[in-house]
Scaffold this active site. Structure first.
Site, PDB file in Angstrom:
ATOM      1  N   HIS A  75       0.834  -1.216   0.000  1.00  0.00           N
ATOM      2  CA  HIS A  75       0.000   0.000   0.000  1.00  0.00           C
ATOM      3  C   HIS A  75       0.867   1.265   0.000  1.00  0.00           C
ATOM      4  O   HIS A  75       0.502   2.271   0.603  1.00  0.00           O
ATOM      5  CB  HIS A  75      -0.944   0.021   1.211  1.00  0.00           C
ATOM      6  CG  HIS A  75      -1.954  -1.080   1.204  1.00  0.00           C
ATOM      7  ND1 HIS A  75      -3.204  -0.948   0.647  1.00  0.00           N
ATOM      8  CD2 HIS A  75      -1.893  -2.348   1.686  1.00  0.00           C
ATOM      9  CE1 HIS A  75      -3.878  -2.081   0.798  1.00  0.00           C
ATOM     10  NE2 HIS A  75      -3.107  -2.955   1.417  1.00  0.00           N
ATOM     11  N   ASN A 148     -10.317  -2.802   2.658  1.00  0.00           N
ATOM     12  CA  ASN A 148     -10.041  -2.802   1.225  1.00  0.00           C
ATOM     13  C   ASN A 148     -11.325  -2.546   0.455  1.00  0.00           C
ATOM     14  O   ASN A 148     -12.411  -2.478   1.046  1.00  0.00           O
ATOM     15  CB  ASN A 148      -9.459  -4.154   0.794  1.00  0.00           C
ATOM     16  CG  ASN A 148      -7.966  -4.278   1.131  1.00  0.00           C
ATOM     17  OD1 ASN A 148      -7.298  -3.303   1.417  1.00  0.00           O
ATOM     18  ND2 ASN A 148      -7.467  -5.502   1.095  1.00  0.00           N
ATOM     19  N   HIS A 339      -3.888   1.197  11.752  1.00  0.00           N
ATOM     20  CA  HIS A 339      -3.629  -0.056  12.461  1.00  0.00           C
ATOM     21  C   HIS A 339      -4.964  -0.666  12.911  1.00  0.00           C
ATOM     22  O   HIS A 339      -5.675  -0.036  13.709  1.00  0.00           O
ATOM     23  CB  HIS A 339      -2.738   0.263  13.672  1.00  0.00           C
ATOM     24  CG  HIS A 339      -2.483  -0.877  14.591  1.00  0.00           C
ATOM     25  ND1 HIS A 339      -2.614  -2.192  14.208  1.00  0.00           N
ATOM     26  CD2 HIS A 339      -2.104  -0.911  15.891  1.00  0.00           C
ATOM     27  CE1 HIS A 339      -2.321  -2.967  15.231  1.00  0.00           C
ATOM     28  NE2 HIS A 339      -2.021  -2.222  16.262  1.00  0.00           N
ATOM     29  N   TYR A 362       1.040  -4.177  12.062  1.00  0.00           N
ATOM     30  CA  TYR A 362       0.934  -2.743  11.738  1.00  0.00           C
ATOM     31  C   TYR A 362       1.738  -1.882  12.699  1.00  0.00           C
ATOM     32  O   TYR A 362       2.464  -0.969  12.298  1.00  0.00           O
ATOM     33  CB  TYR A 362      -0.531  -2.308  11.705  1.00  0.00           C
ATOM     34  CG  TYR A 362      -1.258  -2.850  10.502  1.00  0.00           C
ATOM     35  CD1 TYR A 362      -1.559  -4.208  10.404  1.00  0.00           C
ATOM     36  CD2 TYR A 362      -1.619  -2.038   9.441  1.00  0.00           C
ATOM     37  CE1 TYR A 362      -2.201  -4.727   9.298  1.00  0.00           C
ATOM     38  CE2 TYR A 362      -2.263  -2.549   8.330  1.00  0.00           C
ATOM     39  CZ  TYR A 362      -2.548  -3.892   8.261  1.00  0.00           C
ATOM     40  OH  TYR A 362      -3.168  -4.407   7.160  1.00  0.00           O
TER      41      TYR A 362
HETATM   42 FE1  HDD Z   1      -2.475  -4.771   5.577  1.00  0.00          FE
HETATM   43  C1  HDD Z   1      -0.974  -1.764   5.173  1.00  0.00           C
HETATM   44  C2  HDD Z   1      -5.421  -3.480   4.334  1.00  0.00           C
HETATM   45  C3  HDD Z   1      -3.945  -7.878   5.776  1.00  0.00           C
HETATM   46  C4  HDD Z   1       0.295  -5.977   7.047  1.00  0.00           C
HETATM   47  N1  HDD Z   1      -3.075  -2.984   4.867  1.00  0.00           N
HETATM   48  C5  HDD Z   1      -2.305  -1.853   4.808  1.00  0.00           C
HETATM   49  C6  HDD Z   1      -3.094  -0.775   4.306  1.00  0.00           C
HETATM   50  C7  HDD Z   1      -4.338  -1.265   4.060  1.00  0.00           C
HETATM   51  C8  HDD Z   1      -4.333  -2.653   4.424  1.00  0.00           C
HETATM   52  C9  HDD Z   1      -5.516  -0.513   3.501  1.00  0.00           C
HETATM   53  C10 HDD Z   1      -2.605   0.632   4.069  1.00  0.00           C
HETATM   54  C11 HDD Z   1      -2.780   1.471   5.293  1.00  0.00           C
HETATM   55  C12 HDD Z   1      -2.431   2.896   4.995  1.00  0.00           C
HETATM   56  O1  HDD Z   1      -3.145   3.511   4.198  1.00  0.00           O
HETATM   57  O2  HDD Z   1      -1.442   3.355   5.525  1.00  0.00           O
HETATM   58  N2  HDD Z   1      -4.287  -5.550   5.056  1.00  0.00           N
HETATM   59  C13 HDD Z   1      -5.391  -4.827   4.699  1.00  0.00           C
HETATM   60  C14 HDD Z   1      -6.557  -5.677   4.733  1.00  0.00           C
HETATM   61  C15 HDD Z   1      -6.146  -6.911   5.130  1.00  0.00           C
HETATM   62  C16 HDD Z   1      -4.720  -6.833   5.351  1.00  0.00           C
HETATM   63  C17 HDD Z   1      -7.962  -5.219   4.402  1.00  0.00           C
HETATM   64  C18 HDD Z   1      -6.935  -8.161   5.361  1.00  0.00           C
HETATM   65  C19 HDD Z   1      -8.221  -8.169   5.649  1.00  0.00           C
HETATM   66  N3  HDD Z   1      -1.922  -6.606   6.233  1.00  0.00           N
HETATM   67  C20 HDD Z   1      -2.664  -7.751   6.265  1.00  0.00           C
HETATM   68  C21 HDD Z   1      -1.944  -8.791   6.926  1.00  0.00           C
HETATM   69  C22 HDD Z   1      -0.749  -8.258   7.313  1.00  0.00           C
HETATM   70  C23 HDD Z   1      -0.750  -6.879   6.865  1.00  0.00           C
HETATM   71  C24 HDD Z   1      -2.450 -10.189   7.145  1.00  0.00           C
HETATM   72  C25 HDD Z   1       0.380  -8.899   8.057  1.00  0.00           C
HETATM   73  C26 HDD Z   1       0.211  -9.855   8.921  1.00  0.00           C
HETATM   74  N4  HDD Z   1      -0.627  -4.024   5.953  1.00  0.00           N
HETATM   75  C27 HDD Z   1       0.339  -4.688   6.605  1.00  0.00           C
HETATM   76  C28 HDD Z   1       1.564  -3.847   6.881  1.00  0.00           C
HETATM   77  C29 HDD Z   1       1.113  -2.458   6.343  1.00  0.00           C
HETATM   78  C30 HDD Z   1      -0.246  -2.751   5.756  1.00  0.00           C
HETATM   79  C31 HDD Z   1       2.813  -4.410   6.382  1.00  0.00           C
HETATM   80  C32 HDD Z   1       2.069  -1.728   5.409  1.00  0.00           C
HETATM   81  C33 HDD Z   1       2.200  -0.334   5.950  1.00  0.00           C
HETATM   82  C34 HDD Z   1       1.460  -0.347   7.185  1.00  0.00           C
HETATM   83  O3  HDD Z   1       0.925  -1.571   7.407  1.00  0.00           O
HETATM   84  O4  HDD Z   1       1.356   0.583   7.957  1.00  0.00           O
HETATM   85  O5  HDD Z   1       1.856  -3.828   8.220  1.00  0.00           O
END
Ligand code: HDD
Length: 708
Positions: A75, A148, A339, A362
């Site tokens: 993202h 999402n 988060h 997060y």
């Molecule tokens: Fe995630 C970012 C949505 C599963 C780990 N995720 C991130 C963002 C969105 C989502 C919209 C961007 C946030 C922003 O605008 O800063 N992610 C989802 C959805 C999931 C999902 C809807 C399942 C229902 N994500 C998911 C899992 C993991 C992550 C299973 C790890 C175990 N996601 C992350 C992350 C991010 C992230 C790596 C990247 C930057 C951040 O978090 O702050 O931690």
């Protein structure tokens, strides 16, 4: 800081404390020393050498050298806006969360939309899931709904998240392709991990190439809990319903839009808000009583499953309006930290293993990305209510904690900060009973991987299904390894044989009857490894809510309308369409063979918004060409015919008046007379209704041979 006339909120007022404006100020160093030369470094003599003692030069350089922070691992590409959430009716029966019980509140929000796979500078129109993150600054603390634009996720257990992301990101040896899932590693993973097939099918739908961020649904995806004041809890799934409807573009257009304006979505959101045409979404809840947890044909803790709206209806409870653009992209959009673990009293988690994994990831990633444990103090991330605890020090500590006590319990600070009593809103987790053995396993109730993608495909309109065939064919067509293509065909065939055979035909392959899937490769495979789990079950024939057509809207806010004109166009025709469209909040843009101004038949000068050579038809929703002497000039412009042919091919509404019909006659839009989205001297209101419907998909088959 001087106040502006933009919409405000408690959060904006909080941010204003940190806003800086250079007007009327002298330039200084970061230590506040006034600078009288910002153009030349200090040198021994005019031709040098430069002197190390130049603290002004050194400070400027070393700050510049550190301007970038790590981009989000997923993202990374995103756009955001401020807004407000208002509740229609109190939900105190279900929750004690203040923003869901007090209808008089206007809760400030900051919303960030994103693509998943692309890097920070990648184009907006990638085929991808879109992130839909909402930070509510409630009076009781921040609540983040990090969702999402699809109702399900790719995987069931966070343990697989790094694998999923590694597979979809550019390949590790050559970093190709950027912001695209159409490559071997992704399909190698998807075809092994059959739990991904449902969300993958959503990614193959037009929802993954939205017309606008303003025209997407949002989903919290996981089952969460709501908890009321008496401690009773229920399960809930969150939905955002866009009031402009759900609309996408075709892949062919997306490819062209990316070339013409790679910031297309970012610009669209920004321009709509600047013009005061604020995007709106209604918040909907699917509420499931605790006692109904096990009554479904699937597990509500499984994030790869949706709960069909026909089985549990979505209760509309409030509205979110985005009404203000950020002042500074880095300070707000880039530093915003969302988060799913950030909840307020009245909202709690379920045991969904994917959600539980996110609760770690997060916060962990934000400590890394934003440089330490004090990232909550960054203005965009801090809550609007006060923060008091005994966490101290750390990098970028901006607060000055007074007193001797930084522990609890204490007497030196009179026991403060004191604990909240339940009645004062202290957070208490739902005391859900747990009795289990520790196991590394996947629940059998998660094993059906094919029924819901099959339901999705059955529920789509024929044009949506056709676009999906094209999407699968394109994506798999980009894979270079035949065994990966065949493994995917095998999996698609288990969902829908017709879909698989059409895709196989386009690939020039046969759907294989069996595939080689070693036991340790197939996640959740049958014991002999020969097959993936679960046959297609039909517990609902169709779910109309899964089609993009399920939200009807007659609004055309900030839709872009191209008007092609040259000197001598009929002023009256132009004015009546323009007035009508603008009264409906559309953006009317005058496009001419050259920049500057053109003259109408009444002798008035009109400012040209874009010269033909600087713009492309794919950036507009509809086309209007007024008649007049101007038509002769337009007849000699090749780009005019590109506009008409493309608008026709991509099924858009077209209106012409008087002799501008001659342009249609000379274009490739041969069947224009029979088309319900083409208006010759028509009523402006019919034109705007067609624009609100977005596209005449019935035209698509007829127009497909048009070459542009
Ligand atoms: Fe995630 C970012 C949505 C599963 C780990 N995720 C991130 C963002 C969105 C989502 C919209 C961007 C946030 C922003 O605008 O800063 N992610 C989802 C959805 C999931 C999902 C809807 C399942 C229902 N994500 C998911 C899992 C993991 C992550 C299973 C790890 C175990 N996601 C992350 C992350 C991010 C992230 C790596 C990247 C930057 C951040 O978090 O702050 O931690």
């Amino acid at each position: 800081m001087k106040k502006d006339n933009k919409p405000t909120s408690k959060k904006i007022q909080d941010l204003e404390k940190d806003m800086k404006c250079p007007i009327d100020h002298t330039m200084t160093t970061n230590d506040g020393v006034k600078i009288n030369d910002d153009n030349n470094s200090l040198k021994a003599g005019e031709r040098g050498p430069s002197l190390l003692e130049d603290f002004i030069h050194r400070e400027k350089m070393s700050h510049f050298d550190r301007e970038r922070i790590p981009e989000r691992v997923v993202h990374a590409r995103g756009s955001a806006a401020h807004g407000v959430f208002e509740l229609y009716e109190s939900l105190e029966k279900y929750t004690k969360a203040g923003f869901l019980t007090d209808t008089s509140r206007k809760t400030p929000v900051f919303v960030r939309f994103s693509t998943v796979a692309g890097f920070r500078g990648s184009p907006d129109l990638a085929r991808d899931i879109r992130g839909f993150s909402v930070k509510f600054y409630t009076d009781e603390g921040n609540y983040d709904l990090v969702g999402n634009n699809t109702p399900v996720f790719f995987i069931q257990d966070g343990m697989k998240f790094p694998d999923l992301v590694h597979s979809v990101k550019p390949e590790p040896d050559n970093q190709i392709p950027q912001a695209a899932s159409a490559h071997d590693t992704f399909y190698d993973f998807v075809s092994h991990a059959t739990e991904t097939l449902h969300n993958h099918m959503w990614a193959m739908s037009d929802r993954a190439i939205p017309r606008s961020l303003r025209m997407m649904e949002g989903f919290g995806i996981h089952t969460f809990r709501l908890v009321n004041a008496s401690g009773k809890s229920c399960f809930v799934r969150f939905h955002w319903k866009p009031l402009l409807g759900i609309h996408g573009v075709t892949w062919e257009e997306a490819v062209k839009i990316n070339g013409a304006d790679s910031d297309y979505h970012r610009r669209d959101l920004w321009d709509a808000i600047e013009a005061g045409h604020y995007p709106e979404w209604e918040l909907g809840l699917q509420i499931i009583p605790e006692e109904d947890e096990m009554k479904f044909d699937f597990d509500i803790l499984d994030a790869t499953k949706l709960i069909p709206e026909e089985i549990v209806p979505v209760k509309i409870v409030g509205k979110m309006t985005l009404n203000r653009n950020p002042e500074n992209f880095f300070a707000e959009t880039e530093q915003a930290a969302f988060h799913p673990g950030r909840v307020v009293p009245g909202i709690d988690f379920s045991d969904d293993p994917l959600l539980q994994s996110r609760l770690f990831s997060y916060h962990d990633t934000q400590i890394y990305r934003l440089g330490g444990a004090n990232f909550n103090q960054i203005p965009i991330n801090r809550p609007i209510n006060e923060v008091h605890n005994n966490q101290r020090d750390g990098q970028f500590q901006t607060q000055i904690h007074k007193g001797k006590s930084s522990y609890f319990p204490n007497s030196l600070a009179g026991g403060c900060p004191h604990l909240a009593k339940m009645a004062e809103g202290g957070f208490t987790s739902v005391p859900a009973p747990v009795e289990a053995h520790k196991v590394r396993a996947r629940s059998e109730s998660f094993s059906d991987h094919y029924s819901q993608p099959a339901l999705l495909f059955r529920s789509l309109q024929p044009w949506e299904q056709n676009h999906m065939v094209n999407a699968y064919s394109f994506e798999l067509g980009k894979c270079t390894q035949q065994h990966i293509q065949e493994r995917m065909l095998f999996q698609i065939n288990k969902i829908n044989e017709d879909l698989a055979s059409k895709v196989a035909k386009n690939l020039g392959l046969k759907v294989p009857k069996s595939i080689d899937m070693p036991v340790n490769q197939a996640i959740g495979a049958d014991a002999d490894g020969s097959d993936q789990p679960g046959d297609v079950k039909v517990y609902l024939e169709k779910s109309p809510a899964l089609s993009m057509t399920h939200i009807k809207s007659d609004r055309i806010d900030a839709r872009m309308i191209a008007v092609l004109a040259a000197d001598g166009f009929y002023m009256k025709d132009y004015q009546s369409i323009k007035d009508h469209l603008e009264s409906k909040n559309a953006m009317v843009k005058l496009i001419a063979p050259h920049g500057g101004t053109i003259k109408c038949n009444e002798g008035m000068e009109h400012k040209v918004d874009a010269a033909l050579m600087t713009t492309e038809s794919v950036l507009y929703d509809a086309l209007f060409i007024p008649g007049g002497k101007s038509v002769d000039a337009l007849m000699n412009e090749a780009k005019v015919f590109k506009f008409i042919d493309e608008s026709y091919k991509y099924c858009k509404a077209i209106a012409v008046t008087a002799n501008a019909e001659d342009l249609l006659k000379n274009s490739q839009a041969k069947d224009y007379k029979e088309d319900k989205f083409i208006f010759i001297d028509g009523e402006p209101s019919n034109f705007s209704s067609a624009i609100a419907k977005h596209r005449n998909w019935d035209r698509e088959e007829k127009a497909k041979m048009i070459s542009v």
